[in-house]
Write an enzyme that holds these catalytic residues in place. Structure first.
Site, PDB file in Angstrom:
ATOM      1  N   LYS A   7       0.772  -1.152  -0.009  1.00 47.57           N
ATOM      2  CA  LYS A   7      -0.077   0.099   0.047  1.00 47.57           C
ATOM      3  C   LYS A   7       0.970   1.377   0.122  1.00 47.57           C
ATOM      4  O   LYS A   7       1.984   1.199   0.974  1.00 47.57           O
ATOM      5  CB  LYS A   7      -0.995   0.107   1.292  1.00 47.57           C
ATOM      6  CG  LYS A   7      -1.948   1.134   1.396  1.00 47.57           C
ATOM      7  CD  LYS A   7      -2.707   1.261   0.377  1.00 47.57           C
ATOM      8  CE  LYS A   7      -3.899   2.514   0.484  1.00 47.57           C
ATOM      9  NZ  LYS A   7      -4.636   2.867  -0.615  1.00 47.57           N
ATOM     10  N   GLU A  33      11.956  -1.356   4.806  1.00 46.57           N
ATOM     11  CA  GLU A  33      12.776  -2.125   4.263  1.00 46.57           C
ATOM     12  C   GLU A  33      14.145  -2.081   5.038  1.00 46.57           C
ATOM     13  O   GLU A  33      14.202  -1.182   5.926  1.00 46.57           O
ATOM     14  CB  GLU A  33      13.208  -1.826   2.925  1.00 46.57           C
ATOM     15  CG  GLU A  33      13.883  -0.662   2.665  1.00 46.57           C
ATOM     16  CD  GLU A  33      14.164  -0.246   1.098  1.00 46.57           C
ATOM     17  OE1 GLU A  33      13.309  -1.012   0.295  1.00 46.57           O
ATOM     18  OE2 GLU A  33      15.087   0.299   0.730  1.00 46.57           O
ATOM     19  N   ARG A  48      23.851  -3.015   4.403  1.00 47.22           N
ATOM     20  CA  ARG A  48      25.084  -2.507   4.057  1.00 47.22           C
ATOM     21  C   ARG A  48      25.199  -1.262   4.638  1.00 47.22           C
ATOM     22  O   ARG A  48      24.446  -0.628   5.101  1.00 47.22           O
ATOM     23  CB  ARG A  48      24.990  -2.500   2.410  1.00 47.22           C
ATOM     24  CG  ARG A  48      23.635  -1.523   1.962  1.00 47.22           C
ATOM     25  CD  ARG A  48      23.692  -1.387   0.511  1.00 47.22           C
ATOM     26  NE  ARG A  48      22.222  -0.963   0.121  1.00 47.22           N
ATOM     27  CZ  ARG A  48      21.671   0.437   0.211  1.00 47.22           C
ATOM     28  NH1 ARG A  48      22.346   1.256   0.858  1.00 47.22           N
ATOM     29  NH2 ARG A  48      20.675   0.737  -0.333  1.00 47.22           N
TER      30      ARG A  48
END
Length: 455
Positions: free
Chosen positions: A201, A288, A292
């Protein structure tokens, strides 16, 4: 302790890592494509090895050539930087199988967290709020359309691998879905070598806030506070600041605690960043995790005094975290402007070419991370970011004023840049008040055009 590192990257992050290696007494090996033979990172490293042609698939994504270069040059570790192969679990596994150290988390963790759809599932298990979306990879347009219709538009198609705004397409209505689906998959394949996408969404114009984390191989995890990365154009960050000026203290505490808890849950053992979206009701959602080093890591270094790259190498060497959470303090502000070689009058189109004259500002509270020099030829094959200008000061307003002055002193002649655009942004009321969101950059660009400004 690691004695020799191959840096599997280019540009300013390669330069940044090489400089840290020198400080730590570690030998460095640069890799380069034929287009980068005169790049700065090849000149300051102890050794430099060509790994292929200009095309990234022939060079900076060529796993076999990169690992062969590391083995032939006697390296005991590889640092992937950001982008390219930095979040590729296959590469991390190959590095380890060849008897080398991958400076990053374990391949299994990259697989779990670097894959955005799998990471969502893990965050749910860890009790971290997530944005409504698909639980699995989208296998077809029809599957995506059905889910989008159930959730309601707008939605966003996102690459499962990688990051940096690549492989993402916003869909406002059903008729746009098929094109967005194929476009996102195509870009994801080119950028990350993986065309898997999932659906979420789309939260319209939230704040984009990320938490910097470090975890070692002994179960210790700490945060280095947060960054506000909301000033974006087409999902590409342009200006970042740390900490977030307008974040409610209770929300901050909860967000930082969620990030640390999530990393402990998955056994995270390197430097990483969890990105959250904050809506207008102060609800935050996991977006997310980047497994790294981040482009914008310098502003976190400036507010905490922690050398993140150095500690990333220490962790990979098997050393425990040097700090405990109570050792990390934040008592100043930092701002970063990404200076790109681009023509803003032509919709920010890349502007490669030769730098005929270069003047970099300095002084107290000013930092420059770059890989360009006078006479350098910016190649047309890679990202347009050429320099990161960073300022830091006791207060946010002082930091903004320092950045205005630094931008006014920065001269890059021979190519078009976005320097003037940044200068104007830092005088806009909404930015100065810290009340901007992810939609503000496009709003501001539109305003400049309507007022007949330089773009």
């Amino acid at each position: 302790m690691i004695k020799k590192i191959l840096i599997a990257n280019r540009g300013e992050i390669a330069v940044r890592i090489i400089r840290t290696c020198k400080e730590m007494g570690i030998a460095s090996v640069a890799i380069y494509s034929t287009a980068d033979k005169d790049a700065l990172h090849t000149q300051i490293a102890d050794e430099a090895i060509c790994v292929g042609n200009a095309k990234v698939s022939d060079s900076y994504l060529n796993m076999n050539n990169i690992i062969q270069a590391a083995c032939n040059s006697g390296c005991d570790a590889i640092h992937p930087g950001f982008g390219f192969l930095s979040e590729n679990p296959k590469f991390a596994r190959l590095v380890k199988q060849c008897g080398l150290i991958f400076i990053g988390p374990d391949a299994s963790i990259i697989e779990k967290l670097g894959n955005k759809s799998a990471a969502r599932k893990m965050m749910m298990e860890a009790g971290v709020p997530v944005i409504p979306g698909s639980k699995e990879i989208l296998s077809s347009v029809d599957q995506g359309v059905k889910l989008a219709n159930e959730m309601g538009y707008p939605v966003i198609v996102k690459a499962s691998s990688g990051g940096g705004g690549r492989g993402m397409r916003i869909v406002w209505e059903e008729e746009e879905f098929e094109n967005a689906f194929h476009s996102a998959k195509s870009e994801a394949k080119v950028c990350f070598g993986d065309d898997d996408v999932y659906l979420e969404k789309y939260l319209e114009n939230p704040k984009h806030i990320e938490v910097q984390l470090m975890g070692d191989q002994f179960g210790n995890v700490i945060h280095l506070f947060e960054r506000d990365c909301s000033f974006q154009r087409r999902n590409q960050k342009m200006i970042e600041e740390a900490p977030c000026y307008v974040l409610d203290e209770t929300v901050r505490a909860n967000m930082l605690a969620s990030a640390v808890a999530a990393c402990k849950y998955v056994g995270y053992n390197s430097v990483g960043t969890i990105e959250f979206l904050l809506d207008k009701h102060n609800n935050y959602y996991f977006m997310e995790m980047n497994t790294r080093i981040q482009v914008e890591h310098p502003i976190t270094e400036m507010i905490t005094g922690v050398d993140i790259v150095k500690h990333q190498i220490r962790i990979a060497s098997g050393m425990p975290l040097k700090y405990k959470q109570e050792d990390i303090t934040c008592n100043r502000y930092s701002l970063e402007c990404r200076i790109n070689a681009e023509n803003i009058a032509k919709d920010f189109a890349p502007s490669p070419g030769k730098i005929n004259f270069l003047h970099i500002p300095g002084g107290r509270g000013v930092r420059n991370d770059s890989a360009v020099y006078c006479g350098y030829e910016i190649p047309p094959f890679y990202d347009s970011m050429i320099l990161k200008l960073i300022t830091f000061a006791p207060t946010r307003l002082e930091c903004i004023k320092k950045m205005r002055n630094a931008l006014s002193e920065l001269i890059i002649d021979g190519v078009q840049t976005n320097i003037e655009f940044h200068y104007l942004v830092l005088h806009s009321t909404k930015f100065v008040e810290g009340k901007y969101d992810t939609g503000y950059a496009q709003e501001y660009i539109k305003e400049l055009k309507e007022n007949g400004e330089f773009i």
